[in-house]
Structures are given as structure tokens and as C-alpha cells.
Design a protein around this motif. Structure first.
Motif, PDB file in Angstrom:
ATOM      1  N   ARG A 150       0.640  -1.355  -0.010  1.00 31.21           N
ATOM      2  CA  ARG A 150      -0.014   0.021   0.125  1.00 31.21           C
ATOM      3  C   ARG A 150       1.011   1.221  -0.055  1.00 31.21           C
ATOM      4  O   ARG A 150       0.607   2.117  -0.684  1.00 31.21           O
ATOM      5  CB  ARG A 150      -0.947  -0.113   1.227  1.00 31.21           C
ATOM      6  CG  ARG A 150      -1.992   1.176   1.173  1.00 31.21           C
ATOM      7  CD  ARG A 150      -2.694   1.269   2.284  1.00 31.21           C
ATOM      8  NE  ARG A 150      -1.837   1.540   3.442  1.00 31.21           N
ATOM      9  CZ  ARG A 150      -1.527   2.771   3.908  1.00 31.21           C
ATOM     10  NH1 ARG A 150      -1.572   3.843   3.173  1.00 31.21           N
ATOM     11  NH2 ARG A 150      -0.619   2.857   4.950  1.00 31.21           N
ATOM     12  N   CYS A 151       1.924   1.519   0.711  1.00 30.83           N
ATOM     13  CA  CYS A 151       2.752   2.300   0.934  1.00 30.83           C
ATOM     14  C   CYS A 151       3.518   2.645  -0.550  1.00 30.83           C
ATOM     15  O   CYS A 151       3.598   3.724  -0.766  1.00 30.83           O
ATOM     16  CB  CYS A 151       3.872   2.106   1.922  1.00 30.83           C
ATOM     17  SG  CYS A 151       3.156   2.144   3.642  1.00 30.83           S
ATOM     18  N   ILE A 152       3.937   1.440  -0.980  1.00 33.61           N
ATOM     19  CA  ILE A 152       4.731   1.797  -2.433  1.00 33.61           C
ATOM     20  C   ILE A 152       3.807   2.253  -3.478  1.00 33.61           C
ATOM     21  O   ILE A 152       4.164   3.216  -4.268  1.00 33.61           O
ATOM     22  CB  ILE A 152       5.283   0.216  -2.720  1.00 33.61           C
ATOM     23  CG1 ILE A 152       6.497  -0.066  -1.691  1.00 33.61           C
ATOM     24  CG2 ILE A 152       5.755   0.333  -3.969  1.00 33.61           C
ATOM     25  CD1 ILE A 152       6.834  -1.692  -2.067  1.00 33.61           C
ATOM     26  N   HIS A 153       2.545   1.536  -3.456  1.00 28.03           N
ATOM     27  CA  HIS A 153       1.727   2.111  -4.394  1.00 28.03           C
ATOM     28  C   HIS A 153       1.025   3.490  -4.375  1.00 28.03           C
ATOM     29  O   HIS A 153       0.998   4.079  -5.220  1.00 28.03           O
ATOM     30  CB  HIS A 153       0.437   1.156  -4.587  1.00 28.03           C
ATOM     31  CG  HIS A 153       0.796  -0.103  -5.317  1.00 28.03           C
ATOM     32  ND1 HIS A 153       0.900  -0.312  -6.615  1.00 28.03           N
ATOM     33  CD2 HIS A 153       1.281  -1.312  -4.877  1.00 28.03           C
ATOM     34  CE1 HIS A 153       1.124  -1.818  -7.088  1.00 28.03           C
ATOM     35  NE2 HIS A 153       1.472  -2.204  -5.975  1.00 28.03           N
ATOM     36  N   GLU A 154       1.333   3.950  -3.039  1.00 31.42           N
ATOM     37  CA  GLU A 154       0.603   5.223  -2.851  1.00 31.42           C
ATOM     38  C   GLU A 154       1.863   6.203  -3.078  1.00 31.42           C
ATOM     39  O   GLU A 154       1.694   7.377  -3.642  1.00 31.42           O
ATOM     40  CB  GLU A 154       0.380   5.579  -1.243  1.00 31.42           C
ATOM     41  CG  GLU A 154      -1.082   4.809  -0.957  1.00 31.42           C
ATOM     42  CD  GLU A 154      -1.300   5.184   0.673  1.00 31.42           C
ATOM     43  OE1 GLU A 154      -2.356   4.864   1.025  1.00 31.42           O
ATOM     44  OE2 GLU A 154      -0.524   5.770   1.228  1.00 31.42           O
ATOM     45  N   ALA A 155       3.022   5.792  -2.869  1.00 34.98           N
ATOM     46  CA  ALA A 155       4.307   6.483  -3.317  1.00 34.98           C
ATOM     47  C   ALA A 155       4.358   6.758  -4.975  1.00 34.98           C
ATOM     48  O   ALA A 155       4.374   7.713  -5.381  1.00 34.98           O
ATOM     49  CB  ALA A 155       5.353   6.002  -2.522  1.00 34.98           C
ATOM     50  N   ILE A 156       4.095   5.574  -5.373  1.00 34.82           N
ATOM     51  CA  ILE A 156       4.025   5.594  -6.946  1.00 34.82           C
ATOM     52  C   ILE A 156       3.000   6.308  -7.647  1.00 34.82           C
ATOM     53  O   ILE A 156       3.334   7.289  -8.574  1.00 34.82           O
ATOM     54  CB  ILE A 156       3.863   3.805  -7.404  1.00 34.82           C
ATOM     55  CG1 ILE A 156       4.998   3.192  -6.997  1.00 34.82           C
ATOM     56  CG2 ILE A 156       3.639   4.037  -9.087  1.00 34.82           C
ATOM     57  CD1 ILE A 156       5.159   1.753  -7.412  1.00 34.82           C
ATOM     58  N   ASN A 171       4.838  10.607 -15.900  1.00 37.32           N
ATOM     59  CA  ASN A 171       5.897   9.985 -16.713  1.00 37.32           C
ATOM     60  C   ASN A 171       6.719   8.976 -15.848  1.00 37.32           C
ATOM     61  O   ASN A 171       7.235   7.936 -16.060  1.00 37.32           O
ATOM     62  CB  ASN A 171       6.732  10.717 -17.603  1.00 37.32           C
ATOM     63  CG  ASN A 171       7.452  11.716 -16.761  1.00 37.32           C
ATOM     64  OD1 ASN A 171       6.962  12.397 -15.697  1.00 37.32           O
ATOM     65  ND2 ASN A 171       8.531  12.329 -17.202  1.00 37.32           N
ATOM     66  N   TYR A 172       7.022   9.526 -14.558  1.00 37.28           N
ATOM     67  CA  TYR A 172       7.727   8.587 -13.612  1.00 37.28           C
ATOM     68  C   TYR A 172       7.123   7.359 -13.394  1.00 37.28           C
ATOM     69  O   TYR A 172       7.198   6.170 -13.305  1.00 37.28           O
ATOM     70  CB  TYR A 172       8.149   9.375 -12.372  1.00 37.28           C
ATOM     71  CG  TYR A 172       9.378  10.381 -12.730  1.00 37.28           C
ATOM     72  CD1 TYR A 172       9.922  10.471 -13.733  1.00 37.28           C
ATOM     73  CD2 TYR A 172       9.841  11.047 -11.431  1.00 37.28           C
ATOM     74  CE1 TYR A 172      10.822  11.488 -14.008  1.00 37.28           C
ATOM     75  CE2 TYR A 172      10.782  11.922 -11.714  1.00 37.28           C
ATOM     76  CZ  TYR A 172      11.410  12.141 -12.879  1.00 37.28           C
ATOM     77  OH  TYR A 172      12.261  12.959 -12.964  1.00 37.28           O
ATOM     78  N   ARG A 173       5.669   7.542 -13.150  1.00 36.56           N
ATOM     79  CA  ARG A 173       4.594   6.374 -12.747  1.00 36.56           C
ATOM     80  C   ARG A 173       4.450   5.318 -13.832  1.00 36.56           C
ATOM     81  O   ARG A 173       4.944   4.301 -13.412  1.00 36.56           O
ATOM     82  CB  ARG A 173       3.226   7.139 -12.340  1.00 36.56           C
ATOM     83  CG  ARG A 173       2.404   6.154 -11.983  1.00 36.56           C
ATOM     84  CD  ARG A 173       0.666   6.792 -11.772  1.00 36.56           C
ATOM     85  NE  ARG A 173       1.025   8.347 -11.425  1.00 36.56           N
ATOM     86  CZ  ARG A 173       0.078   8.907 -11.933  1.00 36.56           C
ATOM     87  NH1 ARG A 173      -0.724   8.776 -12.904  1.00 36.56           N
ATOM     88  NH2 ARG A 173       0.278  10.403 -11.751  1.00 36.56           N
TER      89      ARG A 173
END
Length: 179
Positions: A111-117, A123-125
Motif C-alpha cells: 500500500r505504501c509503495i503504491h501510494e508513493a508510486i 511519466n515517472y509513474r
């Protein structure tokens, strides 16, 4: 060019080969399973409409992912979505092999990783999802995003650096847990 006599069987074959990859990409990009299902359908409608014009200059997978990227960006522009990854997506991920506290920890990390992504620039996403989660090669990613391989490398490096800053952890080994 696709033979129009075998078009129906070719479309079924293509759908069966790439449906799941496209769906996963769109779930990661949109953060919503319902939207991803609709967008996946839109991708294959566009593939169906354009398949007779596909000239084989690009890899078929790359071409389909390029369409998926455009569909996702169009959706992003239309909705101007607020949140990309909702808890519903993560609640449906389960593990039968881990203890509940381990499952919670992994789920929380995802969840933390996906929220950060989700908070990265678009373009980074896109680069992070394609390279870090979908494990596309640099060449495939550059073809999908229609940019140079050097730009993919730079954007991926900067996206990793930005994620590391946002998460305050070593991100290299964590991305395999984000799937």
C-alpha cells in the motif's frame, strides 16, 4: 499486416495472450479494478479496430501496451483522478502461506509503495509500473512510452530516487514485493 480471413481467430489469440498483462498494467495505473476492466476492454476495442493496419514494425506486445498507455492517459485526463490506488485493490490480494501479521506487513508495504508510486509525476509513474512492476525491458518500455531508451533509464533512475525519498527505505529490493 494481419490476414483479414483469420482476423477473428487472431484477435482471440491476441486477447488470450495479452489480456492479463494489460489488465495488470491498467490496475496499477488506475488503482481501480472496475476502471481497469473498462480500460482493458477499451484497449482491445482499439486493438480490434487497428489490427488490420498493424504493420509489424513494432513488437505486438509493445504496440498493445502503447495503446494501453494512451487509454490510461486519456482516462487520467478525463477523470483527473484523486487517488490511484484504493484499499479495495489491496484487500483482494491474499496469501495462504503467511501468518496474518506477515500478510498485514506485506500488504501495508504494498500500500505504501503504491501510494508513493501514485504520487509520482505521470511519466515517472508509467516508467515505474512498466519497469519495476511489469518487468518490461528498457527497449519495451521505450517503445511503449514512445521515448528513447536513455530517457527510460533516466526517468526510472529518478523515479527510484524519488520513491526512496518518499518511502525513506531502500527501494531496489522492495519493488518485487509491489506486485
Amino acid at each position: 499486416m494481419v490476414d483479414s480471413n483469420n482476423l477473428e481467430s487472431r484477435i482471440v489469440e491476441i486477447y488470450n495472450l495479452y489480456y492479463l498483462d494489460v489488465y495488470r498494467f491498467l490496475v496499477c495505473f488506475s488503482g481501480n479494478q472496475n476502471d481497469a476492466e473498462d480500460l482493458t476492454q477499451e484497449v482491445f476495442i482499439r486493438v480490434l479496430k487497428s489490427l488490420t493496419n498493424f504493420n509489424g514494425r513494432y513488437n505486438l506486445k509493445t504496440w498493445i501496451f502503447s495503446i494501453a498507455k494512451h487509454v490510461a492517459v486519456d482516462h487520467y485526463r478525463k477523470k483527473r483522478f484523486v487517488s490511484l490506488f484504493k484499499d479495495v485493490f489491496f484487500n483482494q490480494l491474499s496469501s495462504n502461506e503467511k501468518k496474518p501479521d506477515e500478510v498485514f506487513e506485506v500488504t501495508e508495504l504494498k500500500r505504501c509503495i503504491h501510494e508513493a508510486i501514485a504520487k509520482l509525476k505521470p511519466n515517472y509513474r508509467a516508467v515505474m509500473i512498466l519497469r519495476g512492476i511489469s518487468e518490461c525491458s528498457i527497449k519495451e518500455t521505450s517503445d511503449i512510452l514512445q521515448c528513447s531508451e536513455a530517457k527510460v533509464k533516466v526517468d526510472y533512475h529518478r523515479a527510484l530516487k524519488e520513491l526512496k525519498r518518499k518511502l525513506n527505505i531502500d527501494i531496489e529490493g522492495v519493488l518485487t514485493n509491489a506486485k
